[in-house]
Design a protein around this motif. Structure first.
Motif, PDB file in Angstrom:
ATOM      1  N   GLU A   1       0.804  -1.127  -0.062  1.00 57.89           N
ATOM      2  CA  GLU A   1       0.005   0.022  -0.012  1.00 57.89           C
ATOM      3  C   GLU A   1       0.596   1.233  -0.020  1.00 57.89           C
TER       4      GLU A   1
ATOM      5  N   HIS B   1       2.389   1.610  -3.501  1.00 58.25           N
ATOM      6  CA  HIS B   1       1.558   2.111  -4.366  1.00 58.25           C
ATOM      7  C   HIS B   1       1.255   3.831  -4.254  1.00 58.25           C
ATOM      8  N   THR B   2       1.032   4.124  -2.958  1.00 59.58           N
ATOM      9  CA  THR B   2       0.734   5.593  -2.796  1.00 59.58           C
ATOM     10  C   THR B   2       2.035   6.415  -3.175  1.00 59.58           C
TER      11      THR B   2
ATOM     12  N   LEU C   1       2.529  -4.778  -9.323  1.00 60.06           N
ATOM     13  CA  LEU C   1       3.330  -3.130 -10.006  1.00 60.06           C
ATOM     14  C   LEU C   1       2.775  -3.192 -11.193  1.00 60.06           C
TER      15      LEU C   1
ATOM     16  N   ARG D   1       1.756   6.424  -7.018  1.00 60.44           N
ATOM     17  CA  ARG D   1       0.726   7.319  -7.637  1.00 60.44           C
ATOM     18  C   ARG D   1       1.035   8.664  -7.262  1.00 60.44           C
TER      19      ARG D   1
END
Length: 329
Positions: free
Chosen positions: A181, A184-185, A213, A188
């Motif tokens: 998590e 991914h943050t 990914l 992004r």
């Protein structure tokens, strides 16, 4: 050419008096992290004085020295006589002391030793391995993390990003989902960065499924690259994120020009050496944690003007020369 003397009574080191070279024997225990630290110190010493180096694996040091004696008619005035014996790792302690007793030289250990400090001429101990109330003897100096020596052939590129994942250890809890998590943050929040993610020997094999990914972000399993490749990527990266369980990777990250972030992991105890290390780096403004960075949209600010990579290996090389009474004339 410089001549180096011992400061105790002006006694000249036999080899340096005639050869003007500092002869180093480096004991290695086969652990890459340990060997990198002693190699970094040797590299920094080479920047200041003329050095020769001989590497002795702990597993075969007796045979190696015996071969040297037979091949060179080794004696007290041999050009291979050690001036310094360097080592990292508990398995190296007794061999280095035996070598010193047999061949002379000064011993330098790059860790908190398992033998008393007075057994060695000088100890370089990571400050996070000590409690805040530890009283240190005169032959001990502290380091900020592990010593490292990174390549200087590449230039930092602001649009390159590197995420390095560790794994479970005795100081932290690990959750593949929680780590994924955070990764991914970060991805992004900064889609303009060309990211890649690297694992390490402690990274759980299931992490790949948890990460999922994007196609543009390659996953680099540790089995498929060597230490030189990773160091090269770190030097080129404009931004590096490291999970908080890896003191060695954090040490290397803050030795680059990159902005450095720490992927948060729950700690098993609020008072452990890795927490102390991260706190020391935070206090010096060398990095930010994931939770701190997310307050700014997971975009770390550039360091203030005048920022320079941490160069502990060079500072420690100067400490070694001073502590052992080696002064250039």
């Amino acid at each position: 050419m410089a001549v180096f003397r011992l400061s105790d009574g002006g006694t000249r080191m036999a080899v340096n008096a005639t050869q003007n070279v500092l002869h180093i024997w480096r004991l290695v225990d086969g652990r890459r992290g340990h060997e990198n630290q002693s190699a970094a110190l040797v590299a920094a010493l080479q920047e200041q004085i003329a050095v020769t180096e001989m590497t002795l694996p702990v597993a075969s040091w007796r045979r190696r020295v015996r071969d040297i004696q037979q091949q060179t008619a080794f004696h007290a005035q041999s050009s291979l006589q050690p001036d310094l014996i360097l080592a990292v790792g508990h398995k190296t302690h007794w061999p280095m002391l035996r070598l010193q007793r047999r061949f002379g030289g000064k011993t330098v250990v790059l860790m908190k030793p398992s033998l008393p400090y007075w057994c060695f001429d000088f100890c370089l101990v990571p400050e996070h391995d000590l409690t805040r109330t530890t009283q240190l003897p005169p032959n001990v100096a502290t380091t900020l993390g592990a010593l490292c020596h990174l390549p200087t052939t590449s230039v930092m590129q602001a649009d390159q990003g590197l995420i390095i994942l560790g794994g479970p250890n005795r100081h932290h809890h690990w959750s593949n989902l929680d780590v994924a998590e955070q990764v991914h943050t970060i991805l992004r929040a900064q889609p303009h960065i060309k990211w890649q993610v690297a694992t390490s020997p402690r990274t759980p094999t299931q992490i790949e499924a948890s990460l999922e990914l994007p196609a543009a972000v390659p996953l680099r399993p540790w089995q498929k690259f060597d230490a030189d490749w990773l160091k090269q990527q770190m030097v080129q990266a404009g931004q590096i994120w490291v999970s908080s369980d890896s003191a060695s990777m954090l040490s290397e990250a803050v030795a680059t020009f990159a902005r450095v972030g720490v992927i948060d992991l729950p700690v098993k105890s609020a008072e452990n050496k890795l927490v102390r290390f991260v706190d020391s780096l935070l206090a010096r403004g060398l990095l930010q944690t994931y939770s701190m960075a997310c307050e700014n949209g997971c975009d770390l600010p550039f360091p203030a003007a005048g920022f320079a990579p941490l160069a502990e290996h060079r500072r420690c090389a100067a400490l070694v020369l001073k502590a052992l009474g080696l002064a250039e004339l």
